[in-house]
Design an enzyme around this catalytic site. Structure first.
Site, PDB file in Angstrom:
ATOM      1  N   GLU A  59       0.855  -1.193   0.000  1.00 39.00           N
ATOM      2  CA  GLU A  59       0.000   0.000   0.000  1.00 39.00           C
ATOM      3  C   GLU A  59       0.893   1.245   0.000  1.00 39.00           C
ATOM      4  O   GLU A  59       0.958   2.014   0.954  1.00 39.00           O
ATOM      5  CB  GLU A  59      -0.942  -0.066   1.201  1.00 39.00           C
ATOM      6  CG  GLU A  59      -1.855  -1.293   1.115  1.00 39.00           C
ATOM      7  CD  GLU A  59      -2.513  -1.678   2.437  1.00 39.00           C
ATOM      8  OE1 GLU A  59      -2.456  -0.881   3.391  1.00 39.00           O
ATOM      9  OE2 GLU A  59      -3.068  -2.779   2.513  1.00 39.00           O
ATOM     10  N   HIS A 111      -3.333   3.435   5.382  1.00 39.72           N
ATOM     11  CA  HIS A 111      -3.384   2.250   4.520  1.00 39.72           C
ATOM     12  C   HIS A 111      -3.918   2.591   3.131  1.00 39.72           C
ATOM     13  O   HIS A 111      -4.352   3.712   2.871  1.00 39.72           O
ATOM     14  CB  HIS A 111      -4.318   1.199   5.135  1.00 39.72           C
ATOM     15  CG  HIS A 111      -3.761   0.506   6.324  1.00 39.72           C
ATOM     16  ND1 HIS A 111      -3.353  -0.807   6.306  1.00 39.72           N
ATOM     17  CD2 HIS A 111      -3.545   0.950   7.599  1.00 39.72           C
ATOM     18  CE1 HIS A 111      -2.912  -1.141   7.505  1.00 39.72           C
ATOM     19  NE2 HIS A 111      -3.011  -0.098   8.305  1.00 39.72           N
ATOM     20  N   GLU A 130      -7.946   4.780   4.985  1.00 37.41           N
ATOM     21  CA  GLU A 130      -7.729   4.028   3.742  1.00 37.41           C
ATOM     22  C   GLU A 130      -7.821   4.944   2.533  1.00 37.41           C
ATOM     23  O   GLU A 130      -8.693   5.807   2.458  1.00 37.41           O
ATOM     24  CB  GLU A 130      -8.794   2.927   3.604  1.00 37.41           C
ATOM     25  CG  GLU A 130      -8.816   1.910   4.731  1.00 37.41           C
ATOM     26  CD  GLU A 130      -7.789   0.797   4.561  1.00 37.41           C
ATOM     27  OE1 GLU A 130      -7.098   0.774   3.519  1.00 37.41           O
ATOM     28  OE2 GLU A 130      -7.685  -0.030   5.493  1.00 37.41           O
TER      29      GLU A 130
HETATM   30 ZN   LIG Z   1      -3.608  -2.149   4.716  1.00 37.45          ZN
END
Ligand SMILES: [Zn+2]
Length: 447
Positions: free
Chosen positions: A241, A331, A407
């Site tokens: 990531e 992330h 995220e």
């Molecule tokens: Zn992750």
């Protein structure tokens, strides 16, 4: 074989060229070995040289570099099918991950040379067996010539065969393709070197990883003032990531800009503890999701060990030492086409105070960055059902503080698409910079 003692170069692929009949042979372990050097040495002795090399031609694929990952099955001339070169490739898997009961893979990063003006038809033949095959539809592969500007190439995924494919005719001799614009271990070292030479920054080396990389923590601000809040931001527990470290670059640039009023005010009230890369081994090796031992670090926060997860062991011990009033864990999500926050609604400590802090943070972030949104994401855990082995849950419960996972997409933001680059390093950098406003909004009430 104990994955912890795999050689560092275990997943690095040496020069692969076409036609493969000249250059490949099977070794005793069933792996293709590189016979290029052997061929060249014969050539130097006056023996027959591989014709394509002698002419300086041929398509070559190589991932033997920092963060590289690919295996070559074959590279063929496929003119009968209307393409110049068909490259059948496989993504190399991470070591087996016990907590997830799989050997993860989706991350790829490789260079193709001899490519200028040649139509390449690239197939990632095992894409459908990867960790999150549901994420491939709509995904566009990333490409670059100069390793700075990354653009997307039109990509298709065949659900029946599980093959991810793209056709591309490079404009230059060498082109690189990756799952997302890499943030290599070398770039990480440059980031650390830049930051640690700025005023007010202390670099602390917490310990070493299983591969022997340093675990670097940047402390920014006056740690001796006990009234200051302890703000932690960590990233890239999952090394594939890479947008998470681009995000950290933007966040750190802003935090270390002594002319920025948001940074100045934040540093008056808080000390920042920053781990831009939680998984340098996986970064260097080209892993998707695990460290050198196959540990998913974001499932290790309840019981990290030096044998399996020293990265988490060192960082959590340091949190115990200095305290934690706020944690953001950065992330990327393979599937969901939004930026979103995964909160701590499911931890036992969740109460009106933590809910108020999380809501205030989200509202401030919404005002700061139109790339942030609420309403699309994982959804909240039911009360008491959070997995405390996950960083945000474990830390939020352990320190009774605001903690969350943030995220970003591998693909693009559904509501604000960017057609050439999709979600990109540039947007990740600006998104990271924007988060500082949201942190400033909550610092006074963190404890
Ligand atoms: Zn992750």
């Amino acid at each position: 074989m104990d994955p912890a003692v795999q050689p560092k170069t275990g997943n690095k692929q040496y020069l692969r060229c076409t036609p493969r009949s000249h250059l490949f042979e099977q070794n005793s372990e069933g792996h293709r070995s590189n016979v290029l050097l052997h061929a060249l040495s014969k050539w130097a002795k006056g023996e027959a040289a591989p014709t394509n090399l002698a002419k300086g031609r041929g398509i070559c694929v190589n991932s033997h570099f920092d963060s590289g990952n690919i295996e070559v099955l074959d590279i063929s001339q496929a003119q009968a099918r209307g393409v110049s070169h068909e490259l059948n490739l496989r993504i190399h898997a991470d070591p087996y991950c016990e907590s997830d009961e799989t050997a993860h893979f989706m991350w790829f990063y490789f260079r193709v040379t001899g490519a200028k003006g040649e139509e390449l038809h690239i197939n990632l033949t095992n894409a459908g067996e990867g960790s999150f095959p549901v994420a491939w539809p709509g995904y566009q592969a990333c490409a670059t010539y100069d390793r700075k500007y990354w653009f997307r190439v039109p990509t298709t995924y065949d659900k029946e065969t599980g093959v991810l494919s793209w056709k591309h005719t490079p404009e230059h001799d060498a082109v690189r393709y990756a799952y997302f614009a890499p943030y290599t271990y070398e770039q990480h070292q440059s980031l650390i070197a830049d930051c640690q030479s700025k005023p007010g920054v202390t670099l602390e080396m917490l310990g070493q990883t299983l591969d022997g990389h340093d675990m670097d923590l940047l402390r920014i601000g006056d740690a001796d003032d006990s009234n200051k809040k302890k703000v932690w931001v960590i990233a890239r527990q999952h090394p594939g990531e890479s947008m998470a470290e681009w995000f950290m670059e933007g966040f750190l640039q802003r935090l270390l800009d002594r002319h920025d009023p948001v940074s100045r005010k934040a540093l008056q009230q808080a000390v920042f503890y920053i781990v831009p890369n939680m998984n340098p081994d996986g970064t260097w090796r080209g892993h998707l999701r695990t460290n050198a031992a196959g540990a998913n670090l974001n499932r290790e926060w309840d019981n990290p060990t030096l044998e399996r997860s020293p990265e988490v062991y060192y960082v959590r011990n340091h949190m115990d030492l200095v305290g934690c009033d706020f944690l953001a864990d950065i992330h990327g999500d393979e599937e969901i086409e939004y930026n979103f926050l995964a909160g701590n609604e499911g931890i036992p400590a969740w109460d009106d105070r933590l809910k108020g802090l999380q809501d205030e943070f989200c509202q401030a972030f919404l005002h700061t960055s139109p790339d942030f949104q609420l309403g699309n994401g994982y959804g909240a855990d039911p009360p008491g059902q959070a997995n405390l082995a996950i960083c945000s849950g474990g830390v939020g419960q352990r320190y009774n503080c605001l903690a969350f996972t943030l995220e970003m997409p591998f693909k693009d933001t559904h509501y604000a698409r960017e057609p050439v680059q999709n979600w990109s390093p540039e947007r990740s950098v600006r998104f990271g910079a924007a988060m500082l406003n949201a942190i400033l909004a909550v610092i006074p009430t963190l404890r």
